[in-house]
Motif scaffolding. Structure first.
Motif, PDB file in Angstrom:
ATOM      1  N   ILE A  12       1.172  38.359  21.882  1.00  0.00           N
ATOM      2  CA  ILE A  12       2.084  39.359  21.335  1.00  0.00           C
ATOM      3  C   ILE A  12       1.293  40.400  20.551  1.00  0.00           C
ATOM      4  CG2 ILE A  12       3.940  39.732  19.648  1.00  0.00           C
ATOM      5  CD1 ILE A  12       4.995  36.902  20.581  1.00  0.00           C
ATOM      6  N   PHE A  26       8.148  42.633  16.900  1.00  0.00           N
ATOM      7  CA  PHE A  26       8.442  41.923  18.150  1.00  0.00           C
ATOM      8  C   PHE A  26       9.912  41.518  18.139  1.00  0.00           C
ATOM      9  CE2 PHE A  26       8.645  37.665  20.226  1.00  0.00           C
ATOM     10  CZ  PHE A  26       8.425  38.088  21.527  1.00  0.00           C
ATOM     11  N   ARG A  27      10.667  41.979  19.146  1.00  0.00           N
ATOM     12  CA  ARG A  27      12.088  41.641  19.245  1.00  0.00           C
ATOM     13  C   ARG A  27      12.301  40.668  20.398  1.00  0.00           C
ATOM     14  NH1 ARG A  27      17.065  43.143  17.608  1.00  0.00           N
ATOM     15  NH2 ARG A  27      16.305  44.974  16.489  1.00  0.00           N
ATOM     16  N   LEU A  28      13.006  39.594  20.077  1.00  0.00           N
ATOM     17  CA  LEU A  28      13.419  38.635  21.095  1.00  0.00           C
ATOM     18  C   LEU A  28      14.934  38.711  21.190  1.00  0.00           C
ATOM     19  CD1 LEU A  28      12.708  36.258  23.001  1.00  0.00           C
ATOM     20  CD2 LEU A  28      13.260  34.766  21.078  1.00  0.00           C
ATOM     21  N   TYR A  40      15.933  35.510  28.495  1.00  0.00           N
ATOM     22  CA  TYR A  40      15.189  36.013  27.350  1.00  0.00           C
ATOM     23  C   TYR A  40      14.652  37.408  27.662  1.00  0.00           C
ATOM     24  CZ  TYR A  40      15.198  31.071  26.138  1.00  0.00           C
ATOM     25  OH  TYR A  40      15.580  29.790  25.860  1.00  0.00           O
ATOM     26  N   ASP A  41      14.732  38.283  26.684  1.00  0.00           N
ATOM     27  CA  ASP A  41      14.220  39.642  26.813  1.00  0.00           C
ATOM     28  C   ASP A  41      13.323  39.911  25.609  1.00  0.00           C
ATOM     29  OD1 ASP A  41      14.265  42.325  28.079  1.00  0.00           O
ATOM     30  OD2 ASP A  41      15.209  42.908  26.186  1.00  0.00           O
ATOM     31  N   MET A  42      12.114  40.363  25.858  1.00  0.00           N
ATOM     32  CA  MET A  42      11.168  40.634  24.785  1.00  0.00           C
ATOM     33  C   MET A  42      10.796  42.114  24.806  1.00  0.00           C
ATOM     34  SD  MET A  42       8.690  37.282  25.073  1.00  0.00           S
ATOM     35  CE  MET A  42       8.041  37.785  26.655  1.00  0.00           C
ATOM     36  N   SER A  43      10.714  42.679  23.603  1.00  0.00           N
ATOM     37  CA  SER A  43      10.336  44.084  23.492  1.00  0.00           C
ATOM     38  C   SER A  43       9.761  44.324  22.098  1.00  0.00           C
ATOM     39  CB  SER A  43      11.555  44.984  23.726  1.00  0.00           C
ATOM     40  OG  SER A  43      12.556  44.737  22.746  1.00  0.00           O
ATOM     41  N   VAL A  64       9.227  38.415  13.908  1.00  0.00           N
ATOM     42  CA  VAL A  64      10.100  38.275  15.059  1.00  0.00           C
ATOM     43  C   VAL A  64      11.504  38.711  14.648  1.00  0.00           C
ATOM     44  CG1 VAL A  64      11.022  36.681  16.781  1.00  0.00           C
ATOM     45  CG2 VAL A  64       8.732  36.305  15.840  1.00  0.00           C
TER      46      VAL A  64
END
Length: 113
Positions: A12, A26-28, A40-43, A64
């Motif tokens: 990350i 970091f966004r989950l 799950y979407d990570m951005s 997070v």
């Protein structure tokens, strides 16, 4: 709340450094869809874009961000990262998941929870 392995935190951080924006978090997110009902979407999001529905947790020095709905479906989630002959990727271990798709990124939960 959310536990990152050291390898996941390192990846990350590596991805974040490529963004060249120091104030990114970091966004989950957990969103409806995928093979099993949720995925799950990570951005990365600028910290100024946080809303009152967001919660920020720190794991392995990574901040997070989760929204309220994600928080509901991700309690106790562990995220790992590994590389193998077929490539690298994040792995999600969700204690609330009743079923997990073969891809490992989609899951379902008990609707009575």
């Amino acid at each position: 709340m959310i536990k990152l392995s050291q390898a996941a935190a390192d990846e990350i951080q590596r991805l974040k450094s490529k963004q060249k924006q120091p104030n990114l978090l970091f966004r989950l997110a957990v969103k409806p869809g995928g093979c099993s009902g949720w995925f799950y979407d990570m951005s990365f999001n600028d910290e100024q874009a946080l809303t009152d529905r967001d919660r920020v947790f720190t794991s392995k020095d990574i901040q997070v961000v989760l929204d309220a709905e994600t928080l509901e479906h991700a309690k106790g989630l562990a995220i790992e990262y590994s590389e193998d002959l077929m490539g690298g990727g994040f792995r999600f271990y969700n204690p609330q998941a009743e079923t997990v798709c073969g891809c490992g990124n989609s899951f379902s939960v008990n609707s009575e929870q």
